[in-house]
Motif scaffolding. Structure first.
Motif, PDB file in Angstrom:
ATOM      1  N   TRP A 170       0.855  -1.186  -0.019  1.00 23.55           N
ATOM      2  CA  TRP A 170       0.128  -0.017  -0.100  1.00 23.55           C
ATOM      3  C   TRP A 170       0.704   1.270  -0.046  1.00 23.55           C
ATOM      4  CZ3 TRP A 170      -4.456   1.333  -1.694  1.00 23.55           C
ATOM      5  CH2 TRP A 170      -5.626   0.421  -1.546  1.00 23.55           C
ATOM      6  N   PHE A 171       2.073   1.344   0.709  1.00 24.14           N
ATOM      7  CA  PHE A 171       3.057   2.282   0.591  1.00 24.14           C
ATOM      8  C   PHE A 171       3.369   2.812  -0.753  1.00 24.14           C
ATOM      9  CE2 PHE A 171       4.085   0.371   4.994  1.00 24.14           C
ATOM     10  CZ  PHE A 171       3.062   0.611   5.574  1.00 24.14           C
ATOM     11  N   ARG A 172       3.589   1.694  -1.701  1.00 25.42           N
ATOM     12  CA  ARG A 172       3.844   2.165  -3.008  1.00 25.42           C
ATOM     13  C   ARG A 172       2.769   2.516  -3.712  1.00 25.42           C
ATOM     14  NH1 ARG A 172       7.588  -2.088  -5.689  1.00 25.42           N
ATOM     15  NH2 ARG A 172       5.464  -3.687  -5.689  1.00 25.42           N
ATOM     16  N   VAL A 173       1.541   2.280  -3.365  1.00 25.58           N
ATOM     17  CA  VAL A 173       0.366   2.723  -4.225  1.00 25.58           C
ATOM     18  C   VAL A 173       0.326   4.248  -3.618  1.00 25.58           C
ATOM     19  CG1 VAL A 173      -2.214   2.598  -3.913  1.00 25.58           C
ATOM     20  CG2 VAL A 173      -0.925   0.543  -4.067  1.00 25.58           C
ATOM     21  N   PHE A 174       0.626   4.555  -2.520  1.00 27.06           N
ATOM     22  CA  PHE A 174       0.213   6.027  -2.186  1.00 27.06           C
ATOM     23  C   PHE A 174       1.457   6.659  -2.759  1.00 27.06           C
ATOM     24  CE2 PHE A 174      -3.433   4.722   0.209  1.00 27.06           C
ATOM     25  CZ  PHE A 174      -4.060   6.043   0.161  1.00 27.06           C
ATOM     26  N   ALA A 175       2.797   6.274  -2.648  1.00 25.09           N
ATOM     27  CA  ALA A 175       3.796   7.043  -3.408  1.00 25.09           C
ATOM     28  C   ALA A 175       3.359   7.702  -4.576  1.00 25.09           C
ATOM     29  CB  ALA A 175       4.960   6.187  -3.445  1.00 25.09           C
ATOM     30  N   ASN A 176       3.024   6.560  -5.730  1.00 32.61           N
ATOM     31  CA  ASN A 176       2.368   6.774  -6.735  1.00 32.61           C
ATOM     32  C   ASN A 176       1.139   7.545  -7.093  1.00 32.61           C
ATOM     33  OD1 ASN A 176       4.102   5.400  -9.208  1.00 32.61           O
ATOM     34  ND2 ASN A 176       3.830   3.663  -7.566  1.00 32.61           N
ATOM     35  N   LEU A 177       0.115   7.389  -6.292  1.00 30.89           N
ATOM     36  CA  LEU A 177      -0.995   8.339  -6.239  1.00 30.89           C
ATOM     37  C   LEU A 177      -0.572   9.707  -5.671  1.00 30.89           C
ATOM     38  CD1 LEU A 177      -4.075   8.326  -6.346  1.00 30.89           C
ATOM     39  CD2 LEU A 177      -4.239   7.932  -3.818  1.00 30.89           C
ATOM     40  N   GLY A 178       0.146  10.103  -4.937  1.00 27.33           N
ATOM     41  CA  GLY A 178       0.554  11.465  -4.830  1.00 27.33           C
ATOM     42  C   GLY A 178       0.913  12.060  -5.802  1.00 27.33           C
ATOM     43  N   LEU A 179       2.006  11.500  -6.335  1.00 28.48           N
ATOM     44  CA  LEU A 179       2.594  12.168  -7.994  1.00 28.48           C
ATOM     45  C   LEU A 179       1.432  12.275  -8.649  1.00 28.48           C
ATOM     46  CD1 LEU A 179       5.728  10.315  -8.044  1.00 28.48           C
ATOM     47  CD2 LEU A 179       5.614  12.505  -7.533  1.00 28.48           C
ATOM     48  N   ARG A 190       2.146  -0.203 -12.058  1.00 25.72           N
ATOM     49  CA  ARG A 190       2.672  -0.535 -10.966  1.00 25.72           C
ATOM     50  C   ARG A 190       1.479  -0.561  -9.760  1.00 25.72           C
ATOM     51  NH1 ARG A 190       5.847  -4.383  -8.734  1.00 25.72           N
ATOM     52  NH2 ARG A 190       8.043  -3.595  -9.765  1.00 25.72           N
ATOM     53  N   LEU A 191       0.943   0.626  -9.851  1.00 28.50           N
ATOM     54  CA  LEU A 191      -0.290   1.088  -8.921  1.00 28.50           C
ATOM     55  C   LEU A 191      -1.228  -0.166  -9.124  1.00 28.50           C
ATOM     56  CD1 LEU A 191      -1.587   4.553  -8.124  1.00 28.50           C
ATOM     57  CD2 LEU A 191      -3.118   2.555  -8.491  1.00 28.50           C
ATOM     58  N   ASP A 192      -1.576  -0.287 -10.238  1.00 30.02           N
ATOM     59  CA  ASP A 192      -2.894  -1.378 -10.368  1.00 30.02           C
ATOM     60  C   ASP A 192      -2.420  -2.786 -10.045  1.00 30.02           C
ATOM     61  OD1 ASP A 192      -4.655   0.705 -11.199  1.00 30.02           O
ATOM     62  OD2 ASP A 192      -3.994   0.268 -13.561  1.00 30.02           O
ATOM     63  N   HIS A 197      -2.683  -7.290  -6.194  1.00 31.14           N
ATOM     64  CA  HIS A 197      -2.119  -8.322  -5.598  1.00 31.14           C
ATOM     65  C   HIS A 197      -2.596  -8.182  -3.984  1.00 31.14           C
ATOM     66  CE1 HIS A 197       0.956 -11.196  -4.079  1.00 31.14           C
ATOM     67  NE2 HIS A 197       1.122 -10.450  -3.197  1.00 31.14           N
ATOM     68  N   LEU A 198      -2.793  -6.985  -3.440  1.00 30.32           N
ATOM     69  CA  LEU A 198      -3.442  -6.808  -2.199  1.00 30.32           C
ATOM     70  C   LEU A 198      -4.621  -7.290  -2.054  1.00 30.32           C
ATOM     71  CD1 LEU A 198      -1.962  -3.110  -1.585  1.00 30.32           C
ATOM     72  CD2 LEU A 198      -1.605  -4.890  -0.146  1.00 30.32           C
ATOM     73  N   ASN A 199      -5.586  -7.200  -3.129  1.00 29.12           N
ATOM     74  CA  ASN A 199      -6.826  -7.798  -2.990  1.00 29.12           C
ATOM     75  C   ASN A 199      -6.738  -9.407  -2.590  1.00 29.12           C
ATOM     76  OD1 ASN A 199      -8.474  -5.417  -3.296  1.00 29.12           O
ATOM     77  ND2 ASN A 199      -8.415  -5.519  -5.595  1.00 29.12           N
ATOM     78  N   THR A 200      -5.737  -9.915  -2.829  1.00 32.06           N
ATOM     79  CA  THR A 200      -5.549 -11.345  -2.492  1.00 32.06           C
ATOM     80  C   THR A 200      -5.282 -11.821  -1.189  1.00 32.06           C
ATOM     81  OG1 THR A 200      -3.152 -11.535  -2.869  1.00 32.06           O
ATOM     82  CG2 THR A 200      -4.524 -11.875  -4.913  1.00 32.06           C
ATOM     83  N   PHE A 201      -5.119 -10.697  -0.510  1.00 31.48           N
ATOM     84  CA  PHE A 201      -5.064 -10.636   1.034  1.00 31.48           C
ATOM     85  C   PHE A 201      -6.585 -10.742   1.638  1.00 31.48           C
ATOM     86  CE2 PHE A 201      -0.846  -8.444   1.375  1.00 31.48           C
ATOM     87  CZ  PHE A 201      -0.232  -9.247   0.574  1.00 31.48           C
ATOM     88  N   TYR A 202      -7.578 -10.426   0.813  1.00 28.76           N
ATOM     89  CA  TYR A 202      -8.969 -10.409   1.564  1.00 28.76           C
ATOM     90  C   TYR A 202      -9.375 -11.787   1.561  1.00 28.76           C
ATOM     91  CZ  TYR A 202     -13.809  -8.848   1.829  1.00 28.76           C
ATOM     92  OH  TYR A 202     -15.175  -8.748   2.236  1.00 28.76           O
ATOM     93  N   ARG A 203      -9.999 -11.750   2.856  1.00 28.72           N
ATOM     94  CA  ARG A 203     -10.434 -13.205   3.359  1.00 28.72           C
ATOM     95  C   ARG A 203     -12.079 -13.413   3.474  1.00 28.72           C
ATOM     96  NH1 ARG A 203      -6.404 -14.054   1.707  1.00 28.72           N
ATOM     97  NH2 ARG A 203      -4.515 -14.772   2.462  1.00 28.72           N
ATOM     98  N   GLY A 204     -12.658 -12.023   3.107  1.00 25.64           N
ATOM     99  CA  GLY A 204     -14.119 -12.193   3.426  1.00 25.64           C
ATOM    100  C   GLY A 204     -14.632 -11.438   4.511  1.00 25.64           C
ATOM    101  N   ASP A 205     -16.043 -11.210   4.309  1.00 26.57           N
ATOM    102  CA  ASP A 205     -16.758 -10.463   5.694  1.00 26.57           C
ATOM    103  C   ASP A 205     -16.031  -9.275   6.237  1.00 26.57           C
ATOM    104  OD1 ASP A 205     -18.571 -12.567   5.703  1.00 26.57           O
ATOM    105  OD2 ASP A 205     -17.244 -13.975   7.093  1.00 26.57           O
ATOM    106  N   GLY A 206     -15.366  -8.709   5.257  1.00 23.63           N
ATOM    107  CA  GLY A 206     -14.496  -7.379   5.506  1.00 23.63           C
ATOM    108  C   GLY A 206     -13.092  -7.587   5.822  1.00 23.63           C
ATOM    109  N   TRP A 207     -12.750  -8.723   6.299  1.00 21.24           N
ATOM    110  CA  TRP A 207     -11.426  -8.802   6.751  1.00 21.24           C
ATOM    111  C   TRP A 207     -10.274  -9.216   5.559  1.00 21.24           C
ATOM    112  CZ3 TRP A 207      -9.662  -8.117  11.505  1.00 21.24           C
ATOM    113  CH2 TRP A 207     -10.569  -7.884  12.737  1.00 21.24           C
ATOM    114  N   SER A 208      -9.202  -8.404   5.687  1.00 19.34           N
ATOM    115  CA  SER A 208      -8.135  -8.800   5.007  1.00 19.34           C
ATOM    116  C   SER A 208      -6.970  -9.174   5.990  1.00 19.34           C
ATOM    117  CB  SER A 208      -7.579  -7.485   4.570  1.00 19.34           C
ATOM    118  OG  SER A 208      -8.351  -7.319   3.147  1.00 19.34           O
ATOM    119  N   ASN A 209      -5.933 -10.150   5.508  1.00 12.83           N
ATOM    120  CA  ASN A 209      -4.938 -10.739   6.408  1.00 12.83           C
ATOM    121  C   ASN A 209      -3.576 -10.037   6.028  1.00 12.83           C
ATOM    122  OD1 ASN A 209      -3.665 -12.678   7.765  1.00 12.83           O
ATOM    123  ND2 ASN A 209      -2.857 -13.919   5.970  1.00 12.83           N
TER     124      ASN A 209
END
Length: 675
Positions: A170-179, A190-192, A197-209
């Motif tokens: 997420w930190f790289r996402v925001f580095a790119n977003l700020g620019l 890279r942002l996309d 990839h971060l979406n693969t951390f999602y486990r369901g019911d609102g929870w991400s690992n």
């Protein structure tokens, strides 16, 4: 000769300005003032060109000193950026603009340095990226060459490097977003890719690992420290261009909100759990981010309840007067300076990730977050709730918020990881304890843990990794079941049962232990303040006239032979503090004849500074020795009745003689295994 800088000095009985800001009305301007009390003490510690902040505390971390000083300037930027985004002002805003200018200039003596793979500098790019996105004066304050330096340092560098497979992406996402928000050079590809990839951390019911498959770590990084928080900020900033992605992030937050509300009690305390709790009030930032991202709250939550959680939380931290250095800066620790609980990445500037809490300042003052009257969310939430994904059972019975936990573990063995993730119970009133040493029970400080020793009590092993864990239901009630093996030939099945309405101050912890070798066991209750109200010395034997003390008597560390220091396990051990309430533990299992006799109860004086909130604690504990080749059942009833508004000291032990019954299903389980 340069003029010497002078800063804030907190003297004997002094109070930090943070504690003196009146928040009673819950106004936006009062929270702005609160933030300024965090930023002001940093002034003397800026470098000459303002690119680095060397916060007091000469402690080393796993990364270089320059990166530590980059933390010092960038982490407070979370608060400043939120203040500026909401139209607020700060007298020292120019310090940060100057610092960004010098820090990203390769020709400057204070250049931050080009990051390497997995470099800590990448973390600090996140607040910088957010600040660029929401505070136009920062980008406008740079000339063309300086903007090019920022682009090279913030975008080109991080996009070319490897990063940990965690919330760091997420930190790289925001580095790119700020620019991107300022028309600078960035990488949409890279942002996309990072978000997908971060979406693969999602486990369901609102929870991400906080990591990929195979890691079970769902702590405040999953909500307030990183994932939910940054998803919501992204939804706000990029939502017009990416409405589907933004709506998905908001939907997850809506679902998770009904779970996450269980981590905050009516007095403003959150439940300390997991790593990095030294970020303190960042634990509440999820709620301000909901308002910032214009999320529609799920029923039955209201904006008055959300505001109440945030404001009560900030007020509670205003009562923690020992968390400051004499210079007025935040220290490494929780309620007081504490290196035992620190991670190997906690530099003196690290605690300023707490500034995430001030995302509420970026919320317009016309938003119902600010215009609503504060309400208590516990008027509408169920008192007990099972959370499948984190492996928690949440409870708000007995005067505190508590979670029972099984199955979680950090992906690497950090300091005190068994205490941060492997405890059986975590409480908003009685924080967890970490070991300040690795010799005898006093140093292990086994609060809410079962320890086992095969060397006579010198070294102890606890639950760190579970071989399996599950949320099950017996007679309609949730129970956490975990299997773990502290030694190759010692196997334990642990059952965790939450409080029930007719015995709200008790929860049950049940262990079925098969021991292939002789082991000593120690089962600890919550840790409690070990200072009497008369002279501040250790608690004495319980005195009903005063309503304070312990039973049995606390004799002293390492004294295991004095008869008056021990009681039968069925009688148990308790400690009562006028300041903190009462905790205790009792053995409910039948006689364990043939397995070393019954368990016995005593008080373990934990080594100082092991607990996050109280620097001196004692832990009521049940002890026993299991002969090799034997199998036993332990049924431990853990008592907790915290002090609090409207709780009379005479009532601290009201429930002590009303221990819960062993449920019928559990009796059948115990009988079945013995037949």
């Amino acid at each position: 000769m340069a003029e010497a800088k002078t800063g804030m000095v907190i003297g004997y009985n002094g109070r930090h300005p943070f504690s003196l800001v009146p928040l009673d009305g819950g106004s936006r301007s009062s929270v702005q003032d609160l933030l300024r009390t965090l930023l002001d003490p940093l002034e003397p510690f800026f470098s000459p060109q303002k690119a680095r902040v060397r916060i007091p505390g000469a402690t080393a971390v796993r990364f270089d000193q320059a990166a530590s000083e980059v933390e010092g300037i960038c982490r407070p930027l979370w608060g400043l950026a939120c203040l500026l985004a909401g139209g607020g002002t700060y007298r020292g805003t120019g310090w940060w603009i100057d610092g960004i200018r010098a820090g990203t200039d390769p020709e400057s003596d204070e250049y931050w340095g080009f990051p390497r793979d997995n470099d800590q500098r990448m973390v600090e790019m996140c607040p910088l990226g957010y600040a660029l996105a929401v505070a136009p004066d920062i980008w406008a304050g740079l000339n063309e060459r300086e903007r090019g330096n920022v682009e090279n340092w913030l975008g080109n560098s991080i996009n070319q490097k490897e990063m940990p497979n965690t919330n760091w992406l997420w930190f790289r996402v925001f580095a790119n977003l700020g620019l991107k928000q300022n028309g600078g050079k960035f990488s949409q590809e890279r942002l996309d890719a990072d978000i997908e990839h971060l979406n693969t951390f999602y486990r369901g019911d609102g929870w991400s690992n906080d990591g990929p498959e195979g890691i079970h770590q769902m702590d405040y990084y999953s909500s307030s420290f990183a994932i939910h928080f940054l998803q919501l900020l992204y939804a706000k900033l990029a939502g017009k261009d990416e409405p589907e992605r933004a709506e998905e992030f908001k939907k997850r937050a809506q679902i998770a909100a009904l779970d996450l509300a269980h981590y905050y009690d009516s007095e403003g305390r959150s439940i300390p759990f997991g790593r990095s709790v030294g970020y303190r009030f960042a634990m509440v930032s999820f709620w301000g981010a909901l308002a910032y991202a214009d999320v529609e709250l799920p029923a039955p939550l209201t904006w008055g309840m959300v505001k109440g959680m945030v404001m009560r939380h900030l007020r509670w931290w205003q009562t923690q007067h020992d968390m400051w250095s004499p210079a007025g800066t935040l220290t490494i620790g929780y309620s007081y300076p504490n290196m035992y609980m620190a991670e190997n990445y906690n530099s003196p500037g690290s605690p300023y990730w707490a500034c995430l809490a001030f995302i509420c300042l970026a919320v317009p003052e016309t938003h119902p977050f600010w215009t609503s009257q504060e309400e208590d969310h516990w008027s509408v939430l169920p008192p007990v709730k099972a959370l499948r994904h984190p492996g928690h059972i949440m409870s708000n019975l007995g005067g505190h918020c508590m979670l029972l936990s099984s199955g979680q573990a950090c992906s690497y063995p950090m300091r005190g990881t068994h205490a941060k993730y492997g405890c059986f119970a975590y409480s908003s009133a009685y924080a967890y304890s970490v070991p300040p040493g690795l010799y005898t029970l006093e140093q292990y400080a086994l609060a809410s843990q079962l320890g086992l020793s095969d060397d006579g009590g010198e070294y102890w092993k606890t639950r760190r990794l579970s071989e399996s864990s599950s949320l099950q239901f017996f007679s309609g009630s949730p129970v956490l079941v975990s299997k773990w093996s502290p030694f190759p030939d010692v196997h334990i099945t642990t059952y965790l049962l939450p409080p029930v309405p007719h015995t709200p101050n008790w929860h049950l912890r049940v262990h079925h232990i098969t021991a292939g070798r002789e082991v000593m066991t120690a089962d600890g209750s919550f840790a409690i303040c070990n200072e009497n109200s008369t002279n501040g010395r250790y608690l004495d034997l319980y005195n009903s006239d005063i309503g304070e003390g312990t039973r049995p008597k606390v004799i002293g560390n390492y004294d295991l032979l004095t008869p008056e220091a021990w009681a039968d396990g069925s009688d148990g051990a308790f400690a009562v503090s006028l300041k903190a309430g009462a905790v205790g533990i009792r053995a409910l299992e039948p006689d364990t004849v043939g397995t070393g006799g019954r368990r016995r109860a005593n008080l373990v004086n934990a080594d100082p500074n092991s607990n996050l909130v109280e620097s001196r604690t004692t832990i009521p504990t049940l002890q026993h020795t299991i002969p090799g080749g034997k199998s036993v059942w332990y049924v431990s009833a853990i008592y907790a009745k915290p002090s609090g508004p409207g709780v009379q000291k005479e009532t601290y032990l009201d429930g002590w003689d009303k221990a819960p019954e062993i449920p019928t299903w559990l009796r059948a389980e115990m009988m079945g295994s013995s037949s």
